[in-house]
Structures are given as structure tokens and as C-alpha cells.
Design a protein around this motif. Structure first.
Motif, short mmCIF file in Angstrom:
data_model
loop_
_atom_site.label_atom_id
_atom_site.label_comp_id
_atom_site.label_asym_id
_atom_site.label_seq_id
_atom_site.Cartn_x
_atom_site.Cartn_y
_atom_site.Cartn_z
N VAL A 123 -47.30 18.98 -18.39
CA VAL A 123 -47.15 19.98 -17.33
C VAL A 123 -47.48 21.37 -17.88
N SER A 124 -46.95 21.66 -19.06
CA SER A 124 -47.15 23.00 -19.58
C SER A 124 -48.60 23.22 -20.01
N LEU A 125 -49.21 22.22 -20.60
CA LEU A 125 -50.62 22.36 -20.97
C LEU A 125 -51.47 22.59 -19.73
N ARG A 126 -51.12 21.87 -18.70
CA ARG A 126 -51.85 22.01 -17.43
C ARG A 126 -51.69 23.41 -16.87
N ARG A 127 -50.46 23.94 -16.99
CA ARG A 127 -50.20 25.29 -16.49
C ARG A 127 -51.05 26.32 -17.22
N LEU A 303 -40.93 22.03 -33.03
CA LEU A 303 -41.62 22.71 -31.93
C LEU A 303 -40.63 23.27 -30.91
N GLY A 304 -39.48 22.63 -30.82
CA GLY A 304 -38.52 23.15 -29.86
C GLY A 304 -37.29 22.28 -29.73
N ALA A 328 -36.26 27.55 -22.25
CA ALA A 328 -36.25 26.76 -23.49
C ALA A 328 -37.50 25.91 -23.56
N TYR A 329 -37.90 25.45 -22.41
CA TYR A 329 -39.05 24.57 -22.40
C TYR A 329 -40.37 25.32 -22.57
N GLU A 330 -40.45 26.47 -21.96
CA GLU A 330 -41.69 27.24 -22.08
C GLU A 330 -41.97 27.60 -23.55
N ALA A 331 -40.88 27.84 -24.32
CA ALA A 331 -41.04 28.15 -25.74
C ALA A 331 -41.63 26.94 -26.47
N LEU A 332 -41.12 25.78 -26.16
CA LEU A 332 -41.63 24.55 -26.77
C LEU A 332 -43.12 24.40 -26.50
N ALA A 333 -43.48 24.62 -25.24
CA ALA A 333 -44.87 24.44 -24.85
C ALA A 333 -45.78 25.40 -25.61
#
Ligand SMILES: Nc1ncnc2c1ncn2[C@@H]1O[C@H](COP(=O)(O)OP(=O)(O)OP(=O)(O)O)[C@@H](O)[C@H]1O
Ligand SMILES: [Mg+2]
Length: 344
Positions: A123-127, A303-304, A328-333
């Protein structure tokens, strides 16, 4: 005089350098050059995969050399099936590789959140505008299609392969669930069939141009992770762990397996690290973080850390993981993307 072809040379390299040898492979009834996975193996390995009689291997190698030197060969040369030479997706490095990075998500133990991390990373890569695909390598316990709410059966593509399903956000997904009449139907398969399904999900699916293909693996060190690490051109492995797991030797087993198979661990994700109340109180439900130990054990960056978030579980169950946002998740991405860029 051309160099001597030997049984330990990679099929892809042999046929790229000496295109005439394709007909020799096919003349011997070996479809390796048309098979994305087989082409990556050595001549001996491809022969083994396709159950070629071992006693005939010497003859095959002799014929390969004969064809390169313009000498007669022992079988009738046969053309490769139309349109199925060396698939472009298997080009080794560089711009012409259709799938730029293949990343496998692994853990020694079940239920620590591999599928969830795979989904969230996608999801984050896609974003960030990347072209992303997810290959659900958990053949008997697939969960990716459910998480993305992709329904229906994959169709035949224009080139005769399989078109993956596409999520609402544009992520391509291929999962065993899509081939079952009912989502709850069991897949009662033994190891070799599971391995072959995974290989087909890679080679027979028309993934098109992808920046990342994420491969979600079942837990442990069984056939499926082994197939993925040995047969797919995996660029890196992300290990998912949870705080309480370090007490066991399970994470280490997984790391050792990756090392044995010469894989590269590009990062570690600690899931279910803590739970935060609406008043910002933190509870380390599964104990204190083991992030530092994980970094020492793997030699890869953390990574997170993902907190336990009931909202996340809810969205996953409803097929709406693409609607999830959390700091928290955006940091991981962000870490994930920058780490992988550095690696290559
Ligand atoms: N951080 C989290 N917050 C809330 N729920 C979570 C979190 N991580 C995982 N879950 C939930 O826990 C369950 C197990 O997660 P998941 O399926 O991703 O684990 P897995 O490691 O892939 O399991 P398996 O080994 O069976 O493949 C799922 O229902 C998922 O939604
Ligand atoms: Mg899973």
C-alpha cells in the motif's frame, strides 16, 4: 572456437549467448528455456527439475556444444513454442528487467503479521507512485486477496498467460483463493504441488512492468519459502518478528535458512510491538522490544515497529487495507523504500 558449455552453466546464460542451443534443449524434450524458472537454473538443475534422465545429461551437454560448433546433434532440433523464449521478466538486472525488485516477506513463526506487513508495504509503495504486485506464496492459507478485497477469478491474458486481479488502489494481486470456488475450500496439496503453484504464479502471470513484486510467504522453513528463495530471483528478504518471539529459536532458524540459501535480508520489522491507548499510554503487551537483538542477529536494519491497532485488523478483515493510515506505519514505509534503494 566457442567456450565449452558445461552442466553447471545457467541455462539463461547459455541460450542468451548461443541462441541456437534453444532448439537443442527442446529437441531433448526440455522446456527449460521457455520456462521462466527453469531458465534461471543450471543445465543440470533444469534437467533435474524436468525429470530428465540423469544418464542422458552428458549427451545433452555434448549436443549443446556440438550445436555451438556447427556439428550434428543426436536429436532432431525443435523450435521453442512461439512467444515463449526467455521471458523478459527474467532478464537479470538493469532496465530491461520487467519486475525490478522481488522482495520476499518471511518469518519463522505463524501469525506474527507477515501478510499484514506485506499488504501494508504494498500500500505504501503504491502511495509513492510505484507499480506493485503481491504474489501470495501461502498457497494453503492465502490471505492477501481477502485483505485487498479483490474478488473474482483471474482471466487469461492477451499473451496466453494469466492476468492478475487488481485492487482498488491499483495493486496487482495473485492468490490461490482466486482459484477456489468458495473462499473456505481447503487446498489439500503436498509440497511439490505447492512449489509448482508458486513458480507458476511467478512465471505464468502477466505481471507487466512492476517496480516491486512482494512475495508473502507461509510461516516456517518448509517447501514454499524454499521454492521462493531457490527458484525466484529474490532481491531481498524482509523478516517479520514480534517481541515475544526472540525467546524461541524460531527467528534464528529462519535467518539461518536464508543464509544457507544465500538470500539477503534487507530489513526486519517488529510487529505487535506495543498498544497505545487513546490517551497515548503505551503497553508492551508481548514484552519489551527486541529490535536491537534482531538487528544483531540479522545484520539488517530494523525498518520499523508496528503497534497493535484494532482498526488495522478491522480494515484487513473488511478487504480495505488500502484505507489505513498511521504515523508508525508511514515511518516503516519510508525506511523500507530508502533501504531498498540503497541496496541496489
Ligand atoms: N499490528 C497489528 N494490529 C492489529 N492486528 C494485527 C496486527 N498484526 C497482525 N494483525 C492481525 O493478526 C492476524 C494475523 O496476521 P497475519 O495474517 O498478517 O499473520 P501471518 O504471519 O501472515 O500469519 P500466517 O503465518 O498464518 O501466514 C490477522 O488477522 C491480522 O489482521
Ligand atoms: Mg500470512
Amino acid at each position: 572456437m566457442a567456450e565449452t558449455i558445461t552442466a553447471d552453466m545457467v541455462i539463461h546464460d547459455v541460450v542468451t549467448k548461443y541462441p541456437a542451443t534453444v532448439k537443442v534443449f527442446h529437441g531433448h524434450g526440455l522446456p527449460c528455456t521457455a520456462c521462466a524458472v527453469g531458465a534461471r537454473e543450471s543445465v543440470a538443475g533444469g534437467a533435474r527439475t524436468h525429470r530428465f534422465p540423469p544418464e542422458k545429461l552428458d549427451l545433452l551437454v555434448k549436443d549443446l556444444n556440438a550445436s555451438v560448433n556447427g556439428e550434428p546433434i543426436s536429436v532432431a532440433p525443435k523450435k521453442a513454442p512461439v512467444g515463449r523464449g526467455i521471458p523478459l521478466t527474467m532478464a537479470p538486472e538493469g532496465e530491461d528487467r520487467k519486475i525490478k525488485k522481488v522482495i520476499a516477506i518471511m518469518s519463522g513463526k505463524g501469525g506474527v503479521g507477515k501478510s499484514l506487513v506485506t499488504g501494508l508495504l504494498a500500500v505504501s509503495l503504491r502511495r509513492q507512485g510505484m507499480r506493485v504486485g503481491i504474489l501470495d506464496g501461502d498457497i494453503t492459507g492465502p490471505s492477501i486477496a481477502r485483505m485487498f478485497g479483490t474478488q473474482g477469478q483471474p482471466s487469461k491474458s492477451a499473451t496466453g498467460g494469466i492476468d492478475p486481479l487488481t485492487s482498488k488502489g491499483g495493486i496487482k494481486v495473485m492468490s490461490m483463493n482466486m482459484f477456489l470456488e468458495h473462499e473456505s475450500d481447503p487446498v489439500v496439496w503436498r509440497g511439490p504441488m505447492i512449489s509448482s503453484a508458486i513458480k507458476q504464479f511467478y512465471s505464468d502471470v502477466d505481471w507487466g512492468q512492476l517496480d516491486y513484486l512482494l512475495v508473502d510467504l507461509p510461516p516456517g522453513t518448509s517447501d514454499a519459502p524454499m521454492t521462493v528463495l531457490q527458484s525466484l530471483p529474490v532481491d531481498g528478504i524482509v523478516i517479520v518478528s514480534s517481541p515475544q518471539m526472540l525467546a524461541t529459536m524460531i527467528v534464528m532458524k529462519c535467518i539461518n535458512m536464508v543464509r544457507q540459501l544465500k538470500g539477503v535480508i534487507v530489513g526486519v520489522v517488529e510487529n505487535m510491538s506495543y498498544f497505545e491507548t487513546p490517551n497515548n499510554e503505551r503497553y508492551e503487551i508481548f514484552g519489551p522490544s527486541n529490535g536491537t537483538e534482531l538487528v544483531t542477529m540479522t545484520g539488517a536494519p530494523l525498518l520499523g515497529q508496528i503497534p497493535i491497532d484494532p482498526n488495522l485488523a478491522l480494515l484487513c478483515d473488511a478487504g480495505r487495507v488500502e484505507e489505513y493510515y498511521a504515523d508508525a506505519y508511514e515511518a516503516l514505509a519510508a525506511n523500507f523504500v530508502s533501504t531498498l534503494k540503497i541496496k541496489r
